[in-house]
Design a protein around this motif. Structure first.
Motif, PDB file in Angstrom:
ATOM      1  N   THR A  58       0.842  -1.331  -0.197  1.00  0.00           N
ATOM      2  CA  THR A  58      -0.052  -0.031  -0.187  1.00  0.00           C
ATOM      3  C   THR A  58       1.000   1.812   0.132  1.00  0.00           C
ATOM      4  O   THR A  58       0.564   1.731  -0.465  1.00  0.00           O
ATOM      5  CB  THR A  58      -1.280   0.353   2.096  1.00  0.00           C
ATOM      6  N   SER A  59       2.152   1.245   0.735  1.00  0.00           N
ATOM      7  CA  SER A  59       2.799   2.248   0.461  1.00  0.00           C
ATOM      8  C   SER A  59       3.206   2.451  -0.415  1.00  0.00           C
ATOM      9  O   SER A  59       3.881   3.955  -1.168  1.00  0.00           O
ATOM     10  CB  SER A  59       3.688   2.130   1.946  1.00  0.00           C
ATOM     11  N   GLU A  63      -0.861   6.977  -2.248  1.00  0.00           N
ATOM     12  CA  GLU A  63      -2.397   7.271  -1.585  1.00  0.00           C
ATOM     13  C   GLU A  63      -3.690   7.811  -2.651  1.00  0.00           C
ATOM     14  O   GLU A  63      -3.150   8.550  -4.028  1.00  0.00           O
ATOM     15  CB  GLU A  63      -2.689   8.624  -0.868  1.00  0.00           C
ATOM     16  N   GLU A  69     -10.475   8.853  -4.805  1.00  0.00           N
ATOM     17  CA  GLU A  69     -12.048   8.823  -3.187  1.00  0.00           C
ATOM     18  C   GLU A  69     -13.561   8.716  -3.919  1.00  0.00           C
ATOM     19  O   GLU A  69     -13.815   8.098  -3.218  1.00  0.00           O
ATOM     20  CB  GLU A  69     -11.489  10.088  -2.067  1.00  0.00           C
ATOM     21  N   ASP A  80     -10.102  -0.626   3.349  1.00  0.00           N
ATOM     22  CA  ASP A  80      -9.300   0.268   3.866  1.00  0.00           C
ATOM     23  C   ASP A  80      -7.431   0.315   2.586  1.00  0.00           C
ATOM     24  O   ASP A  80      -7.330   1.176   2.123  1.00  0.00           O
ATOM     25  CB  ASP A  80      -8.311   0.201   5.243  1.00  0.00           C
ATOM     26  N   ASN A  81      -7.649  -0.736   2.273  1.00  0.00           N
ATOM     27  CA  ASN A  81      -6.437  -0.934   1.288  1.00  0.00           C
ATOM     28  C   ASN A  81      -7.607  -1.205  -0.484  1.00  0.00           C
ATOM     29  O   ASN A  81      -6.694  -1.515  -1.245  1.00  0.00           O
ATOM     30  CB  ASN A  81      -5.931  -2.376   1.436  1.00  0.00           C
ATOM     31  N   ARG A  83      -8.857   0.193  -3.554  1.00  0.00           N
ATOM     32  CA  ARG A  83      -7.722   1.615  -4.490  1.00  0.00           C
ATOM     33  C   ARG A  83      -8.456   0.442  -6.265  1.00  0.00           C
ATOM     34  O   ARG A  83      -9.062  -0.199  -6.475  1.00  0.00           O
ATOM     35  CB  ARG A  83      -6.188   1.099  -4.695  1.00  0.00           C
TER      36      ARG A  83
END
Length: 106
Positions: A58-59, A63, A69, A80-81, A83
């Motif tokens: 994820t990093s 973001e 979003e 949460d993960n 995308r």
């Protein structure tokens, strides 16, 4: 080439060689990975290429942008993960990444 594994909701795995510079969505569509519908063709205008990025990566994927979003709000089973695969560019440090495809898209 960068090895990426797409995992269907059923558990079936698709390991693909991804060309740097493409997006995960483009790679999945070209490889015929089931579950990545990509209705908008990568314009970040839907949520039909939703994936769950392996926590260890994820990093490295960065973001989500505010636009992403907003589109993720339409994704089924958001986590949460979560995308949109159309917003993740393939680069060498994603070697070995695994992404799961939710049961339902959009």
């Amino acid at each position: 080439m960068v090895k990426i594994t797409f995992i269907e909701h059923s558990g079936a795995e698709h390991e693909v060689d991804a060309k740097e510079g493409l997006t995960l969505m483009e790679v999945a569509v070209k490889a015929g990975v089931p579950g990545i519908d990509a209705d908008c063709g990568g314009a970040c205008a839907c949520a039909t290429c939703h994936v769950y990025v392996d926590e260890g990566f994820t990093s490295k994927t960065g973001e989500p942008s505010p636009m992403e979003e907003s589109m993720l709000d339409f994704a089924s089973e958001r986590q949460d993960n979560s995308r949109l695969s159309c917003q993740i560019g393939v680069k060498s440090d994603l070697e070995g990444m695994r992404v799961k495809i939710p049961e339902f898209q959009g």
